[in-house]
Design an enzyme around this catalytic site. Structure first.
Site, PDB file in Angstrom:
ATOM      1  N   GLN A 259      -1.656   2.528 -10.469  1.00 56.25           N
ATOM      2  CA  GLN A 259      -2.165   1.638  -9.437  1.00 56.25           C
ATOM      3  C   GLN A 259      -2.491   0.265  -9.995  1.00 56.25           C
ATOM      4  O   GLN A 259      -2.437  -0.735  -9.273  1.00 56.25           O
ATOM      5  CB  GLN A 259      -3.403   2.262  -8.786  1.00 56.25           C
ATOM      6  CG  GLN A 259      -3.740   1.702  -7.423  1.00 56.25           C
ATOM      7  CD  GLN A 259      -2.651   1.953  -6.397  1.00 56.25           C
ATOM      8  OE1 GLN A 259      -1.834   2.845  -6.572  1.00 56.25           O
ATOM      9  NE2 GLN A 259      -2.624   1.157  -5.340  1.00 56.25           N
ATOM     10  N   HIS A 262       0.151  -2.809  -9.740  1.00 57.91           N
ATOM     11  CA  HIS A 262       0.456  -3.528  -8.498  1.00 57.91           C
ATOM     12  C   HIS A 262       0.199  -5.021  -8.643  1.00 57.91           C
ATOM     13  O   HIS A 262       0.934  -5.844  -8.091  1.00 57.91           O
ATOM     14  CB  HIS A 262      -0.373  -2.983  -7.340  1.00 57.91           C
ATOM     15  CG  HIS A 262       0.265  -1.810  -6.664  1.00 57.91           C
ATOM     16  ND1 HIS A 262       1.441  -1.914  -5.978  1.00 57.91           N
ATOM     17  CD2 HIS A 262      -0.121  -0.514  -6.574  1.00 57.91           C
ATOM     18  CE1 HIS A 262       1.771  -0.716  -5.491  1.00 57.91           C
ATOM     19  NE2 HIS A 262       0.844   0.139  -5.829  1.00 57.91           N
ATOM     20  N   GLU A 326      -9.092   2.195  -0.780  1.00 57.74           N
ATOM     21  CA  GLU A 326      -7.777   2.276  -0.131  1.00 57.74           C
ATOM     22  C   GLU A 326      -7.151   3.640  -0.414  1.00 57.74           C
ATOM     23  O   GLU A 326      -6.700   4.338   0.489  1.00 57.74           O
ATOM     24  CB  GLU A 326      -6.892   1.155  -0.672  1.00 57.74           C
ATOM     25  CG  GLU A 326      -5.465   1.188  -0.127  1.00 57.74           C
ATOM     26  CD  GLU A 326      -4.551   0.219  -0.853  1.00 57.74           C
ATOM     27  OE1 GLU A 326      -3.487  -0.121  -0.288  1.00 57.74           O
ATOM     28  OE2 GLU A 326      -4.866  -0.191  -1.988  1.00 57.74           O
ATOM     29  N   HIS A 327      -7.103   4.025  -1.681  1.00 53.19           N
ATOM     30  CA  HIS A 327      -6.589   5.335  -2.104  1.00 53.19           C
ATOM     31  C   HIS A 327      -7.718   6.116  -2.764  1.00 53.19           C
ATOM     32  O   HIS A 327      -8.432   5.565  -3.608  1.00 53.19           O
ATOM     33  CB  HIS A 327      -5.452   5.198  -3.114  1.00 53.19           C
ATOM     34  CG  HIS A 327      -4.314   4.343  -2.665  1.00 53.19           C
ATOM     35  ND1 HIS A 327      -4.228   3.000  -2.983  1.00 53.19           N
ATOM     36  CD2 HIS A 327      -3.225   4.623  -1.916  1.00 53.19           C
ATOM     37  CE1 HIS A 327      -3.127   2.493  -2.459  1.00 53.19           C
ATOM     38  NE2 HIS A 327      -2.503   3.453  -1.803  1.00 53.19           N
ATOM     39  N   ASP A 360       2.906   6.548  -2.073  1.00 52.22           N
ATOM     40  CA  ASP A 360       3.556   5.234  -2.088  1.00 52.22           C
ATOM     41  C   ASP A 360       5.021   5.323  -1.700  1.00 52.22           C
ATOM     42  O   ASP A 360       5.578   4.369  -1.162  1.00 52.22           O
ATOM     43  CB  ASP A 360       3.453   4.608  -3.482  1.00 52.22           C
ATOM     44  CG  ASP A 360       2.172   3.817  -3.672  1.00 52.22           C
ATOM     45  OD1 ASP A 360       1.429   3.654  -2.682  1.00 52.22           O
ATOM     46  OD2 ASP A 360       1.906   3.364  -4.793  1.00 52.22           O
ATOM     47  N   HIS A 419     -17.438  -5.082  44.518  1.00 55.15           N
ATOM     48  CA  HIS A 419     -16.945  -3.793  44.015  1.00 55.15           C
ATOM     49  C   HIS A 419     -17.262  -2.689  45.036  1.00 55.15           C
ATOM     50  O   HIS A 419     -16.422  -1.843  45.337  1.00 55.15           O
ATOM     51  CB  HIS A 419     -17.616  -3.455  42.673  1.00 55.15           C
ATOM     52  CG  HIS A 419     -17.011  -4.135  41.489  1.00 55.15           C
ATOM     53  ND1 HIS A 419     -17.014  -5.498  41.327  1.00 55.15           N
ATOM     54  CD2 HIS A 419     -16.361  -3.628  40.398  1.00 55.15           C
ATOM     55  CE1 HIS A 419     -16.427  -5.810  40.188  1.00 55.15           C
ATOM     56  NE2 HIS A 419     -16.007  -4.684  39.608  1.00 55.15           N
TER      57      HIS A 419
END
Length: 434
Positions: A259, A262, A326-327, A360, A419
């Protein structure tokens, strides 16, 4: 050089604890904001000419046509080996299977006699998919965006990617039956999709990750008066691992490194109950790092990252939920027992045989996920992001008679006389017919 020296949570002061899980600052600045602002305006005013000029200025490529021809898309198949084709088809099939299962069941029922309510879905007509292609061509993102768009039923699907677009991206698009592809990247691509040009059509919603300029462009264009919807705020990639003393340090080190590659502003974190495991992981990272191709990027990411030793798994879970990664990987003896306690995460990977890399690429779940703590309120990409939910109601004459008193009473209580009258007029007509 030392990377990820284990930190014992119990020995940290309150102030240290508050600052430990602070996410790294992104490279966004006033300069980035102004640069993106100028590019958006340039594309809005000058259209295609601005795109050609920016391709030369920013990507050092002079093009005669922004549009990728059907012949170029078809030819990409000849430039890719069978092994990669087979792997891409396997990933395509798994992602398709998972996202097809996300199709919402039809809601159609009577809430009371004569009052029929439905929930139906309609696709977003036109969507723009941004596919990054910097130091690596992320063709897997084509699958993650185009497959749910197709399943959702979007009629017009447009891809933009920086030139030269790789054969892998074109082949992935071909598998997804996407034919409208344009050679333009960065914030200028977001501007083209948001405003439209003579060549590139304006879309209703923009999807896809990108660098700080792409992220800033999506943010700015969504805030304009003539703005456009975007999928979600995007930030640097994140991974958090919860591990006990039975976890494999080789696996954990490999996952943290995977990771980290990235980008330099990615962040990886290990929360563990074992100081022994923490120390072993730190040592193993140094060994595995030596031969990795993106070593320089990984080292920068590791400088943002942490290994924290806590007293028990409950404390690990609490800290993870506070961070909202995120993960999230759970590498403990009984990971499913922990799963039920997780509230905030984009995508979760259970057990030693579920590497984050699987999500991924090929397990089937989507890798476009909320970052920067947005997992507390947002979800990962799914087909519903490419659709609109519409409710329908149909009431019979008797159904309205039965419901009228309730509506009139509530409308009167809110002092919304029109109404109430919209109901009472109808009731009066029905009573005359009796």
């Amino acid at each position: 050089m030392e990377y990820l020296v284990p930190i014992e949570w119990g020995k940290c002061t309150k102030l240290q604890r508050q600052t430990l899980l602070t996410r790294p600052k992104t490279t966004s600045s006033m300069n980035v904001e102004q640069t993106v602002f100028n590019i958006l305006n340039e594309v809005k005013i000058h259209g295609d000419k601005a795109l050609y000029d920016l391709n030369i200025k920013l990507d050092k490529i002079s093009l005669t046509d922004l549009h990728v021809t059907s012949q170029q898309i078809s030819a990409s198949s000849m430039m890719i080996g069978n092994k990669l084709k087979k792997a891409m088809k396997n990933a395509f099939d798994n992602i398709t299977t998972f996202h097809q299962a996300q199709i919402l069941n039809l809601v159609d029922l009577e809430t009371q006699t004569g009052v029929r309510c439905q929930q139906i879905t309609r696709p977003i007509k036109s969507v723009g998919l941004y596919i990054p292609s910097g130091s690596a061509a992320l063709f897997s993102t084509v699958f993650m965006l185009a497959i749910p768009a197709r399943i959702a039923g979007c009629k017009n699907i447009v891809i933009c990617s920086p030139p030269p677009i790789s054969n892998e991206i074109l082949y992935a698009a071909n598998l997804c039956k996407i034919t409208e592809i344009y050679q333009v990247g960065g914030s200028q691509a977001i501007a083209a999709l948001g405003f439209g040009t003579k060549t590139i059509p304006r879309v209703d919603k923009i999807f896809g990750p990108g660098n700080v300029y792409v992220t800033e462009a999506k943010k700015q264009i969504s805030q304009r008066l003539e703005g456009i919807e975007i999928d979600m705020p995007a930030g640097p990639s994140e991974l958090l691992i919860i591990a006990d003393n039975n976890a494999n340090p080789e696996f954990i080190a490999a996952d943290l490194l995977s990771q980290s590659e990235h980008g330099p502003d990615s962040q990886v974190i290990l929360l563990t109950t074992s100081l022994k495991l923490a120390t072993k992981v730190a040592t193993t990272i140094k060994k595995q790092l030596i031969n990795l191709k993106r070593k320089n990027i990984i080292i920068q990411s590791l400088n943002n990252s942490l290994i924290i030793v806590l007293k028990d798994l409950q404390e690990c879970i609490e800290l993870s939920n506070m961070y909202g990664p995120e993960h999230l990987m759970i590498q403990t003896s009984t990971p499913r027992n922990i799963l039920k306690l997780v509230n905030n995460a984009g995508s979760i990977f259970l057990g030693p045989w579920s590497p984050e890399s699987a999500g991924d690429y090929a397990s089937g779940t989507n890798h476009v996920l909320p970052t920067s703590g947005y997992t507390k309120t947002l979800s990962g990409l799914s087909i519903i992001d490419f659709q609109k939910i519409i409710t329908v109601q149909e009431i019979t004459a008797q159904g309205l008679m039965n419901l009228s008193s309730t509506i009139e009473t509530l409308a009167a209580a809110e002092k919304l006389d029109a109404h109430r009258k919209a109901v009472s007029l109808r009731v009066a007509v029905l009573k005359e017919k009796v």
